[in-house]
Scaffold this active site. Sequence first.
Site, mmCIF file in Angstrom:
data_model
loop_
_atom_site.group_PDB
_atom_site.id
_atom_site.type_symbol
_atom_site.label_atom_id
_atom_site.label_comp_id
_atom_site.label_asym_id
_atom_site.label_seq_id
_atom_site.Cartn_x
_atom_site.Cartn_y
_atom_site.Cartn_z
ATOM 1 N N GLU A 177 44.246 28.544 46.824
ATOM 2 C CA GLU A 177 43.399 29.426 45.985
ATOM 3 C C GLU A 177 43.286 30.818 46.645
ATOM 4 O O GLU A 177 42.258 31.480 46.601
ATOM 5 C CB GLU A 177 42.026 28.789 45.767
ATOM 6 C CG GLU A 177 41.349 29.260 44.497
ATOM 7 C CD GLU A 177 41.364 28.276 43.334
ATOM 8 O OE1 GLU A 177 42.061 27.233 43.398
ATOM 9 O OE2 GLU A 177 40.680 28.568 42.349
HETATM 10 N N1 CAA Z 1 40.336 40.699 38.059
HETATM 11 C C1 CAA Z 1 40.928 41.507 37.128
HETATM 12 N N2 CAA Z 1 41.966 42.327 37.426
HETATM 13 C C2 CAA Z 1 42.406 42.322 38.697
HETATM 14 C C3 CAA Z 1 41.848 41.525 39.694
HETATM 15 C C4 CAA Z 1 40.759 40.698 39.341
HETATM 16 N N3 CAA Z 1 40.169 39.918 40.238
HETATM 17 N N4 CAA Z 1 42.497 41.744 40.845
HETATM 18 C C5 CAA Z 1 43.443 42.665 40.581
HETATM 19 N N5 CAA Z 1 43.380 43.000 39.281
HETATM 20 C C6 CAA Z 1 44.202 44.013 38.601
HETATM 21 C C7 CAA Z 1 44.101 45.354 39.307
HETATM 22 O O1 CAA Z 1 43.007 46.100 38.838
HETATM 23 C C8 CAA Z 1 45.421 45.994 38.956
HETATM 24 O O2 CAA Z 1 45.334 46.525 37.645
HETATM 25 P P1 CAA Z 1 45.873 48.020 37.347
HETATM 26 O O3 CAA Z 1 47.309 48.051 37.836
HETATM 27 O O4 CAA Z 1 45.739 48.156 35.871
HETATM 28 O O5 CAA Z 1 45.027 48.971 38.133
HETATM 29 C C9 CAA Z 1 46.380 44.810 38.895
HETATM 30 O O6 CAA Z 1 45.568 43.637 38.674
HETATM 31 C C10 CAA Z 1 47.176 44.642 40.157
HETATM 32 O O7 CAA Z 1 46.274 44.543 41.235
HETATM 33 P P2 CAA Z 1 46.746 44.721 42.748
HETATM 34 O O8 CAA Z 1 47.548 45.969 42.880
HETATM 35 O O9 CAA Z 1 45.546 44.569 43.626
HETATM 36 O O10 CAA Z 1 47.738 43.458 42.894
HETATM 37 P P3 CAA Z 1 48.587 42.945 44.111
HETATM 38 O O11 CAA Z 1 49.938 42.639 43.603
HETATM 39 O O12 CAA Z 1 48.441 43.869 45.273
HETATM 40 O O13 CAA Z 1 47.916 41.523 44.433
HETATM 41 C C11 CAA Z 1 46.312 39.986 45.329
HETATM 42 C C12 CAA Z 1 46.586 41.328 44.610
HETATM 43 C C13 CAA Z 1 44.820 39.976 45.554
HETATM 44 C C14 CAA Z 1 47.026 39.908 46.663
HETATM 45 C C15 CAA Z 1 46.729 38.834 44.397
HETATM 46 O O14 CAA Z 1 48.133 38.780 44.246
HETATM 47 C C16 CAA Z 1 46.236 37.472 44.890
HETATM 48 O O15 CAA Z 1 45.084 37.122 44.669
HETATM 49 N N6 CAA Z 1 47.120 36.711 45.549
HETATM 50 C C17 CAA Z 1 46.791 35.346 45.939
HETATM 51 C C18 CAA Z 1 47.192 34.408 44.859
HETATM 52 C C19 CAA Z 1 46.471 33.100 44.938
HETATM 53 O O16 CAA Z 1 45.264 33.057 45.145
HETATM 54 N N7 CAA Z 1 47.215 32.045 44.745
HETATM 55 C C20 CAA Z 1 46.634 30.742 44.732
HETATM 56 C C21 CAA Z 1 47.282 29.914 43.704
HETATM 57 S S1 CAA Z 1 46.241 28.913 42.820
HETATM 58 C C22 CAA Z 1 45.814 27.610 43.766
HETATM 59 O O17 CAA Z 1 45.965 27.524 44.941
HETATM 60 C C23 CAA Z 1 45.141 26.624 42.891
HETATM 61 C C24 CAA Z 1 45.080 25.248 43.337
HETATM 62 O O18 CAA Z 1 45.870 24.419 42.926
HETATM 63 C C25 CAA Z 1 43.934 24.839 44.150
#
Ligand code: CAA
Length: 364
Positions: free
Chosen positions: A346
């Site tokens: 997550e």
């Molecule tokens: N809510 C809404 N929009 C969001 C957001 C949020 N929380 N976070 C980012 N965004 C939007 C941003 O505003 C941006 O929009 P604009 O381009 O229009 O401005 C867009 O999304 C891109 O954002 P970033 O540039 O910040 O994106 P990034 O590519 O740098 O990645 C990250 C951000 C936080 C690293 C994200 O990729 C992330 O959370 N990675 C981890 C993924 C993860 O948690 N995976 C787990 C898988 S699920 C799992 O494990 C489930 C299970 O089975 C238990």
Amino acid sequence: RKFGESEIRPHAADWDKRGECPLNVIRAGLEMGLQCLDQPEEYGGAGLGTKPACMVFEELAKSDAGVTCAFSVTGTAAVPVMKYGTEEQKQLCADILFRKGGLGSFCLTEPGSGSDSGASRMTAVRQGDSYVLNGTKCFITNGGYAELYFVIASTDRSKGNKGLSGFLVTRDTPGLTVGKEEDKCGFRTSNTVELVFEDVVVPASCRVGREGDGFKQAMAALDHGRPYIGAVALGVGQRALEEAIAYSKVRSQFGQPICNNQAIRFMLADMEMRLESARCLVYHAAELIDQHLPVTMNGSIAKCCATDAAMQVALDAVQILGGYGYMREYPVEKLMRDAKIFQIFEGTNEIQRVVISGNVIRKN
Ligand code: CAA
């Protein structure tokens, strides 16, 4: 608590040894509605809100974290649909997951895109009134048994994360197969599989929101899911603390119970402090969701602090039980193995720090 203590806890060690996901017990929990405690009553949920759902997950996780996550992850998979879906999609999701008690999976991670979830390679190609999905998802919780999948796929590879879209895929869709089931060191009661999509055709009406909205939908689901994960981790840590306290009262060395030793007492104090402070953060984040306030940063803080706390507390519990703590006969080594995954999935705790630092810098 009653369900956890009578139906889960007595069997958890055996399931763990065999790496068995106890589907019958999970089905009983689904029938009780544990996957939709926070969903509105008109959609078949209990209408209780996120905070009470977290309290239930913390309590259940004291019996077994893997079983608890079957419910919490089903809830997370439903978030994008219930938040961004059409009325028809919401009813489909409510019917399969809430009213009929099916399992749900949130399908984001791929072999080449974990932390960098925007780099998803799975494709969804529009053909008339349908999309054709091709690709592989991995580490999918509930994947082998789910009835409904929320799947992120790229509708335009040239646009990166802005080319991702979310789709609802039902279990019986031709071309969707369950691949390798993971053999994990902990969290062994949870079903974790690879999913292979080979020319999976879904009607265009299964696309959630607009093309290109998938990344934001996935992030919204994680915003909601991270306090849940924090709550489950708290349950693992709390159980470890309770086991350590009980043992320290009955284990005598040098003529007295070891809980009389300051080294043990201070360790117990630190364990309690870690859990109690993380608990405040988890329930604060859950309250923000219930009040419809932004939760991205607080969800990450809660997830990171609670899962780090659970890991440290489980390690300390093993230390307090000493040689016995390392043996399978006692429950704390399982808690230690279970706790570790919470710092990884997550969103790794390093990714939580990316989210927190990004928000804090933007805010100030
Ligand atoms: N809510 C809404 N929009 C969001 C957001 C949020 N929380 N976070 C980012 N965004 C939007 C941003 O505003 C941006 O929009 P604009 O381009 O229009 O401005 C867009 O999304 C891109 O954002 P970033 O540039 O910040 O994106 P990034 O590519 O740098 O990645 C990250 C951000 C936080 C690293 C994200 O990729 C992330 O959370 N990675 C981890 C993924 C993860 O948690 N995976 C787990 C898988 S699920 C799992 O494990 C489930 C299970 O089975 C238990």
